[in-house]
Design an enzyme around this catalytic site. Structure first.
Site, PDB file in Angstrom:
ATOM      1  N   ARG A 163       0.564  -0.957   0.063  1.00  0.00           N
ATOM      2  CA  ARG A 163      -0.037  -0.161  -0.316  1.00  0.00           C
ATOM      3  C   ARG A 163       0.882   1.269   0.129  1.00  0.00           C
ATOM      4  O   ARG A 163       0.826   2.065   0.518  1.00  0.00           O
ATOM      5  CB  ARG A 163      -0.952   0.389   0.903  1.00  0.00           C
ATOM      6  N   SER A 237     -10.877  -0.565   4.258  1.00  0.00           N
ATOM      7  CA  SER A 237      -9.727  -1.155   4.801  1.00  0.00           C
ATOM      8  C   SER A 237      -9.244   0.149   5.547  1.00  0.00           C
ATOM      9  O   SER A 237      -8.734   1.085   4.551  1.00  0.00           O
ATOM     10  CB  SER A 237      -8.643  -1.763   4.674  1.00  0.00           C
ATOM     11  N   GLU A 333      -4.597   3.466   6.006  1.00  0.00           N
ATOM     12  CA  GLU A 333      -4.718   3.876   4.811  1.00  0.00           C
ATOM     13  C   GLU A 333      -5.158   4.654   4.399  1.00  0.00           C
ATOM     14  O   GLU A 333      -5.150   5.255   2.572  1.00  0.00           O
ATOM     15  CB  GLU A 333      -4.975   2.140   3.996  1.00  0.00           C
TER      16      GLU A 333
HETATM   17  C1  LIG Z   1     -15.689  -0.525  -0.604  1.00  0.00           C
HETATM   18  C2  LIG Z   1     -14.370  -0.651  -0.239  1.00  0.00           C
HETATM   19  C3  LIG Z   1     -12.716  -1.931  -1.231  1.00  0.00           C
HETATM   20  C4  LIG Z   1     -11.907  -1.765  -0.802  1.00  0.00           C
HETATM   21  N1  LIG Z   1     -10.762  -2.788  -1.565  1.00  0.00           N
HETATM   22  C5  LIG Z   1      -9.709  -2.517  -1.808  1.00  0.00           C
HETATM   23  C6  LIG Z   1      -9.083  -3.410  -2.094  1.00  0.00           C
HETATM   24  O1  LIG Z   1      -9.505  -4.472  -1.943  1.00  0.00           O
HETATM   25  N2  LIG Z   1      -7.794  -3.349  -1.660  1.00  0.00           N
HETATM   26  C7  LIG Z   1      -7.242  -1.815  -1.749  1.00  0.00           C
HETATM   27  O2  LIG Z   1      -5.571  -1.661  -1.755  1.00  0.00           O
HETATM   28  N3  LIG Z   1      -7.625  -0.793  -1.596  1.00  0.00           N
HETATM   29  C8  LIG Z   1      -9.260  -0.984  -1.938  1.00  0.00           C
HETATM   30  N4  LIG Z   1     -10.519   0.228  -1.487  1.00  0.00           N
HETATM   31  C9  LIG Z   1      -9.371   1.670  -1.208  1.00  0.00           C
HETATM   32  C10 LIG Z   1      -9.521   2.155  -2.693  1.00  0.00           C
HETATM   33  O3  LIG Z   1     -10.752   1.431  -3.910  1.00  0.00           O
HETATM   34  C11 LIG Z   1      -8.216   2.515  -4.338  1.00  0.00           C
HETATM   35  O4  LIG Z   1      -7.407   3.179  -2.752  1.00  0.00           O
HETATM   36  C12 LIG Z   1      -9.011   3.194  -4.947  1.00  0.00           C
HETATM   37  O5  LIG Z   1      -7.620   2.776  -5.295  1.00  0.00           O
HETATM   38  C13 LIG Z   1      -8.590   4.369  -4.851  1.00  0.00           C
HETATM   39  O6  LIG Z   1      -8.925   5.525  -6.226  1.00  0.00           O
HETATM   40  P1  LIG Z   1      -9.626   6.247  -6.277  1.00  0.00           P
HETATM   41  O7  LIG Z   1      -9.696   6.976  -7.080  1.00  0.00           O
HETATM   42  O8  LIG Z   1     -11.432   6.585  -5.674  1.00  0.00           O
HETATM   43  O9  LIG Z   1      -8.462   6.962  -5.963  1.00  0.00           O
HETATM   44  P2  LIG Z   1      -9.442   8.503  -4.385  1.00  0.00           P
HETATM   45  O10 LIG Z   1      -9.887   8.036  -3.353  1.00  0.00           O
HETATM   46  O11 LIG Z   1      -9.902   9.848  -5.460  1.00  0.00           O
HETATM   47  O12 LIG Z   1      -8.207   9.026  -4.294  1.00  0.00           O
HETATM   48  C14 LIG Z   1      -6.987   8.987  -3.804  1.00  0.00           C
HETATM   49  C15 LIG Z   1      -5.755   9.206  -2.932  1.00  0.00           C
HETATM   50  O13 LIG Z   1      -4.491   9.690  -4.458  1.00  0.00           O
HETATM   51  C16 LIG Z   1      -5.390  10.910  -5.122  1.00  0.00           C
HETATM   52  N5  LIG Z   1      -4.740  10.423  -6.412  1.00  0.00           N
HETATM   53  C17 LIG Z   1      -6.198  10.395  -7.101  1.00  0.00           C
HETATM   54  N6  LIG Z   1      -6.173  10.093  -8.183  1.00  0.00           N
HETATM   55  C18 LIG Z   1      -5.102  10.696  -8.822  1.00  0.00           C
HETATM   56  C19 LIG Z   1      -3.806  10.916  -9.861  1.00  0.00           C
HETATM   57  N7  LIG Z   1      -4.584  10.750 -11.035  1.00  0.00           N
HETATM   58  N8  LIG Z   1      -3.152  11.672 -10.042  1.00  0.00           N
HETATM   59  C20 LIG Z   1      -2.230  11.015  -8.556  1.00  0.00           C
HETATM   60  N9  LIG Z   1      -3.108  10.916  -7.274  1.00  0.00           N
HETATM   61  C21 LIG Z   1      -3.880  11.416  -7.247  1.00  0.00           C
HETATM   62  C22 LIG Z   1      -6.229  11.798  -3.753  1.00  0.00           C
HETATM   63  O14 LIG Z   1      -5.588  13.067  -4.087  1.00  0.00           O
HETATM   64  C23 LIG Z   1      -5.920  11.035  -2.564  1.00  0.00           C
HETATM   65  O15 LIG Z   1      -4.655  11.470  -1.838  1.00  0.00           O
HETATM   66  C24 LIG Z   1     -11.778  -0.420  -1.256  1.00  0.00           C
HETATM   67  C25 LIG Z   1     -12.200   0.762  -1.245  1.00  0.00           C
HETATM   68  C26 LIG Z   1     -14.229   0.230  -0.936  1.00  0.00           C
HETATM   69  C27 LIG Z   1     -14.708   1.445  -0.674  1.00  0.00           C
END
Ligand SMILES: Cc1cc2nc3c(=O)[nH]c(=O)nc-3n(C[C@H](O)[C@H](O)[C@H](O)COP(=O)(O)OP(=O)(O)OC[C@H]3O[C@@H](n4cnc5c(N)ncnc54)[C@H](O)[C@@H]3O)c2cc1C
Length: 337
Positions: A163, A237, A333
């Site tokens: 992570r 998580s 996380e």
């Molecule tokens: C129900 C659920 C289950 C999940 N299961 C998992 C799992 O199994 N494994 C896991 O690893 N994660 C899991 N996650 C966490 C999440 O889905 C991941 O971390 C995902 O990659 C976040 O993507 P996002 O587009 O929503 O990012 P965001 O929440 O929009 O952003 C996350 C971070 O990245 C930055 N960011 C986003 N996009 C960019 C970009 N293009 N350039 C630079 N910075 C950027 C943002 O500023 C922020 O700091 C889960 C979440 C939920 C709600």
């Protein structure tokens, strides 16, 4: 590029917190980033949101928010064994996984149903069911907010860890990921050792799993264990599994014989944060319309009408109780804003 002012972010974060952003810019093509650069937006402090599934919004946001919504999947190269793709950051992660599953290209099927966008996947090196995205990423293309140039990060330069990557450390907030390049397998073998995958496949009557049947099994397992953010606000998580020394783990196992640990290497083990939290009785705990999910101690939830700052307070109480009982510092996380 669209601009919104005084925009509610309720539908832009999976916790569903209704905070507002003073100005929001929706980036649909890479040239929008050049426009924002020329407007001087990156000289100020700013925030980036993709799917909003790894965020805890605790207050209104006064700085510009940039929504990443650029789309496109490009086939770069095809060999006898591999497929090379470049995928725009704003593509939905799970839809991209289903696209590759449909084509029988292997490598990311165990990461089915993870919310969010492709561009955020490398940032915390998303992982699930024995797979991490780092194993399929060849390079990450990112816009340098200081120079306005697009730069390439080869896989090794991303410093992928559990992570963790360079984007969360050395170059944090200095780059906006615009696309991610993947190498997927045409000749594939399933990864079914982790968790309940084998059991789910067997329940589904599958003997020789295909990419599609593995993806479907993962989706079924996740749907049975994790709350759907469209129904109960959450960010997956909330805590990372702490990594401690083997010696310390042995001491803890003597004191708490049922503690759950996994080997990382010859010297370190990962402790199941869910076990630590559950053993302190937090699972199912509720206060002020927020709480800890009843089936999954790692997941903090907004039952509707809760506040991000109350989730933060609860998370800190959980951290403190784990520290006192086990001497382990839990790390978040989720990104806290
Ligand atoms: C129900 C659920 C289950 C999940 N299961 C998992 C799992 O199994 N494994 C896991 O690893 N994660 C899991 N996650 C966490 C999440 O889905 C991941 O971390 C995902 O990659 C976040 O993507 P996002 O587009 O929503 O990012 P965001 O929440 O929009 O952003 C996350 C971070 O990245 C930055 N960011 C986003 N996009 C960019 C970009 N293009 N350039 C630079 N910075 C950027 C943002 O500023 C922020 O700091 C889960 C979440 C939920 C709600």
């Amino acid at each position: 590029m669209k601009k919104f002012v005084n925009q509610s972010l309720k539908s832009f974060n999976t916790f569903g917190f209704d905070v507002s952003a003073a100005e929001v810019y929706e980036v649909t093509q890479n040239s929008d980033l050049n426009e924002l650069f020329n407007m001087g937006i990156f000289k100020r402090s700013f925030k980036i949101i993709s799917g909003g599934s790894n965020l805890l919004l605790t207050k209104d946001i006064e700085t510009p928010v940039i929504l990443i919504r650029n789309k496109g999947i490009k086939l770069i190269e095809e060999t006898q064994d591999y497929i090379y793709l470049e995928v725009s950051a704003g593509e939905n992660w799970h839809e991209f996984v289903l696209y590759t599953v449909d084509k029988s290209w292997g490598g990311i099927e165990n990461l089915s149903l993870i919310p969010g966008c492709v561009g955020a996947a490398p940032i915390q090196n998303i992982g699930a069911y024995g797979t991490e995205v780092k194993d399929t990423i060849t390079r990450v293309n990112a816009f340098n907010i200081n120079s306005g140039d697009t730069e390439i990060f080869e896989n090794e330069q991303c410093k992928f860890g559990y992570r963790d990557t360079i984007f969360k450390n050395q170059v944090k907030d200095q780059y906006i990921i615009t696309s991610v390049c993947f190498k997927l397998h045409k000749k594939w073998s399933p990864k079914t050792e982790y968790g309940d995958i084998k059991k789910q496949l067997s329940d589904n009557g599958i003997i020789n799993p295909s990419i599609k049947s593995v993806s479907e099994a993962i989706i079924q397992i996740r749907q049975s264990k994790l709350p759907d953010p469209s129904k109960i606000g959450n960010s997956g998580s909330f805590f990372k599994n702490p990594v401690i020394s083997k010696a310390r783990a042995e001491e803890l196992t003597k004191l708490f014989p049922t503690i759950k640990t996994f080997n990382v290497n010859d010297f370190e083990v990962k402790v199941a944060a869910a076990w630590l939290i559950d053993s302190l009785g937090w699972k199912g705990h509720q206060e002020n319309n927020i709480g800890v999910h009843e089936k999954q101690a790692l997941v903090l939830i907004n039952k509707g009408g809760g506040k991000g700052k109350d989730i933060l307070t609860l998370a800190q109480k959980i951290q403190e109780s784990v520290k006192v009982k086990f001497g382990i510092q839990l790390e978040f996380e989720v990104n806290i804003w």
